[in-house]
Design a protein around this motif. Structure first.
Motif, PDB file in Angstrom:
ATOM      1  N   THR A 161       0.815  -1.209   0.000  1.00 44.85           N
ATOM      2  CA  THR A 161       0.000   0.000   0.000  1.00 44.85           C
ATOM      3  C   THR A 161       0.853   1.267   0.000  1.00 44.85           C
ATOM      4  O   THR A 161       2.045   1.240   0.318  1.00 44.85           O
ATOM      5  CB  THR A 161      -0.914   0.033   1.232  1.00 44.85           C
ATOM      6  OG1 THR A 161      -0.105   0.158   2.399  1.00 44.85           O
ATOM      7  CG2 THR A 161      -1.794  -1.199   1.316  1.00 44.85           C
ATOM      8  N   ASP A 162       0.194   2.361  -0.324  1.00 45.01           N
ATOM      9  CA  ASP A 162       0.829   3.668  -0.254  1.00 45.01           C
ATOM     10  C   ASP A 162       1.307   3.957   1.162  1.00 45.01           C
ATOM     11  O   ASP A 162       2.354   4.570   1.366  1.00 45.01           O
ATOM     12  CB  ASP A 162      -0.129   4.754  -0.735  1.00 45.01           C
ATOM     13  CG  ASP A 162      -1.435   4.781   0.057  1.00 45.01           C
ATOM     14  OD1 ASP A 162      -1.908   3.721   0.519  1.00 45.01           O
ATOM     15  OD2 ASP A 162      -1.998   5.885   0.207  1.00 45.01           O
ATOM     16  N   TYR A 163       0.552   3.500   2.153  1.00 41.61           N
ATOM     17  CA  TYR A 163       0.938   3.708   3.550  1.00 41.61           C
ATOM     18  C   TYR A 163       2.294   3.041   3.823  1.00 41.61           C
ATOM     19  O   TYR A 163       3.187   3.640   4.427  1.00 41.61           O
ATOM     20  CB  TYR A 163      -0.131   3.149   4.489  1.00 41.61           C
ATOM     21  CG  TYR A 163       0.204   3.318   5.950  1.00 41.61           C
ATOM     22  CD1 TYR A 163      -0.001   4.534   6.592  1.00 41.61           C
ATOM     23  CD2 TYR A 163       0.733   2.268   6.691  1.00 41.61           C
ATOM     24  CE1 TYR A 163       0.330   4.706   7.935  1.00 41.61           C
ATOM     25  CE2 TYR A 163       1.054   2.424   8.032  1.00 41.61           C
ATOM     26  CZ  TYR A 163       0.851   3.642   8.640  1.00 41.61           C
ATOM     27  OH  TYR A 163       1.178   3.804   9.972  1.00 41.61           O
ATOM     28  N   SER A 177       6.802   3.853  -5.670  1.00 37.39           N
ATOM     29  CA  SER A 177       6.503   5.091  -4.949  1.00 37.39           C
ATOM     30  C   SER A 177       5.435   5.920  -5.669  1.00 37.39           C
ATOM     31  O   SER A 177       4.584   6.524  -5.024  1.00 37.39           O
ATOM     32  CB  SER A 177       7.769   5.936  -4.800  1.00 37.39           C
ATOM     33  OG  SER A 177       8.734   5.239  -4.060  1.00 37.39           O
ATOM     34  N   GLU A 178       5.478   5.944  -6.979  1.00 39.60           N
ATOM     35  CA  GLU A 178       4.562   6.771  -7.761  1.00 39.60           C
ATOM     36  C   GLU A 178       3.176   6.151  -7.904  1.00 39.60           C
ATOM     37  O   GLU A 178       2.182   6.867  -7.967  1.00 39.60           O
ATOM     38  CB  GLU A 178       5.162   7.037  -9.146  1.00 39.60           C
ATOM     39  CG  GLU A 178       6.408   7.912  -9.091  1.00 39.60           C
ATOM     40  CD  GLU A 178       7.237   7.858 -10.364  1.00 39.60           C
ATOM     41  OE1 GLU A 178       6.803   7.246 -11.370  1.00 39.60           O
ATOM     42  OE2 GLU A 178       8.348   8.428 -10.352  1.00 39.60           O
ATOM     43  N   ASP A 179       3.101   4.825  -7.999  1.00 35.22           N
ATOM     44  CA  ASP A 179       1.807   4.185  -8.260  1.00 35.22           C
ATOM     45  C   ASP A 179       1.744   2.790  -7.640  1.00 35.22           C
ATOM     46  O   ASP A 179       1.764   1.786  -8.340  1.00 35.22           O
ATOM     47  CB  ASP A 179       1.578   4.105  -9.784  1.00 35.22           C
ATOM     48  CG  ASP A 179       0.180   3.653 -10.139  1.00 35.22           C
ATOM     49  OD1 ASP A 179      -0.694   3.570  -9.236  1.00 35.22           O
ATOM     50  OD2 ASP A 179      -0.064   3.364 -11.329  1.00 35.22           O
ATOM     51  N   PRO A 180       1.675   2.716  -6.287  1.00 41.78           N
ATOM     52  CA  PRO A 180       1.722   1.406  -5.627  1.00 41.78           C
ATOM     53  C   PRO A 180       0.517   0.511  -5.922  1.00 41.78           C
ATOM     54  O   PRO A 180       0.615  -0.704  -5.786  1.00 41.78           O
ATOM     55  CB  PRO A 180       1.791   1.765  -4.143  1.00 41.78           C
ATOM     56  CG  PRO A 180       1.215   3.125  -4.036  1.00 41.78           C
ATOM     57  CD  PRO A 180       1.551   3.815  -5.326  1.00 41.78           C
ATOM     58  N   PHE A 181      -0.597   1.093  -6.358  1.00 40.97           N
ATOM     59  CA  PHE A 181      -1.815   0.295  -6.544  1.00 40.97           C
ATOM     60  C   PHE A 181      -2.029  -0.212  -7.964  1.00 40.97           C
ATOM     61  O   PHE A 181      -2.918  -1.024  -8.190  1.00 40.97           O
ATOM     62  CB  PHE A 181      -3.043   1.092  -6.086  1.00 40.97           C
ATOM     63  CG  PHE A 181      -3.074   1.311  -4.604  1.00 40.97           C
ATOM     64  CD1 PHE A 181      -3.293   0.258  -3.733  1.00 40.97           C
ATOM     65  CD2 PHE A 181      -2.874   2.572  -4.078  1.00 40.97           C
ATOM     66  CE1 PHE A 181      -3.316   0.449  -2.364  1.00 40.97           C
ATOM     67  CE2 PHE A 181      -2.906   2.782  -2.705  1.00 40.97           C
ATOM     68  CZ  PHE A 181      -3.121   1.717  -1.849  1.00 40.97           C
ATOM     69  N   GLU A 182      -1.266   0.247  -8.919  1.00 41.48           N
ATOM     70  CA  GLU A 182      -1.453  -0.234 -10.295  1.00 41.48           C
ATOM     71  C   GLU A 182      -0.115  -0.698 -10.875  1.00 41.48           C
ATOM     72  O   GLU A 182       0.217  -1.870 -10.819  1.00 41.48           O
ATOM     73  CB  GLU A 182      -2.098   0.858 -11.168  1.00 41.48           C
ATOM     74  CG  GLU A 182      -3.535   1.185 -10.782  1.00 41.48           C
ATOM     75  CD  GLU A 182      -4.512   0.014 -10.876  1.00 41.48           C
ATOM     76  OE1 GLU A 182      -4.352  -0.860 -11.747  1.00 41.48           O
ATOM     77  OE2 GLU A 182      -5.445  -0.015 -10.054  1.00 41.48           O
TER      78      GLU A 182
END
Length: 160
Positions: free
Chosen positions: A27-29, A90-95
């Protein structure tokens, strides 16, 4: 709000179901907590991973952390792009920042994971506890400084 098409673990991995496979990332977290990422170690295609067991490692300038498999299965793909360029994570952890694709061994394990809303609440609680801990530590440091200052003043008052 984090993506609702994913399930989340307490160790900050996410899972997106795609047919019989699950795409797994962090996750971003987790990315923000680790901050400056320097190295990523992932399993190879064909490796088996077990739920709640390490599936790899991620290293930042601050620490090395295990990546924990949220489900059991066989690795069917690894995102080499993110291994070569951690900025993608870092820029797009979900995709684009997904880590591995796993053939799901037991779909019932998905029920152990949190929804996006549950994960939001989990992270909020963790952040509140972290803030309370930080405040408590700062308070203790101030108390120690006050005590040292009091002792110094007492010594100065005493005649030699």
């Amino acid at each position: 709000m984090r993506p609702i098409d994913k399930r989340y673990s307490e160790t900050h991995e996410w899972v997106k179901v795609d047919g019989d496979d699950a795409i797994i990332g962090i996750t971003d977290y987790a990315v923000n907590q680790l901050s400056d990422l320097v190295h990523l170690e992932l399993p190879e295609v064909g490796d088996n991973v077990e739920s709640d067991a390490p599936l790899g490692e991620i290293e930042s300038v601050k620490t090395v952390s295990d990546l924990i498999a949220p489900i059991t299965g066989e690795i069917v793909a690894v995102n080499d792009k993110v291994v070569k360029d951690l900025d993608v994570l870092s820029e797009d952890p979900f995709e684009d920042g997904w880590l591995v694709r796993v053939r799901i061994a037991d779909k019932e394990e998905l029920e152990n994971l949190m929804s996006a809303q549950e994960y939001e609440e989990f992270v909020e609680t963790a952040e509140e506890e972290e803030e309370e801990e930080k405040t408590s530590v700062e308070g203790e440091e101030e108390d120690e400084e006050d005590e040292e200052e009091d002792e110094k003043e007492e010594k100065e008052k005493k005649p030699s």
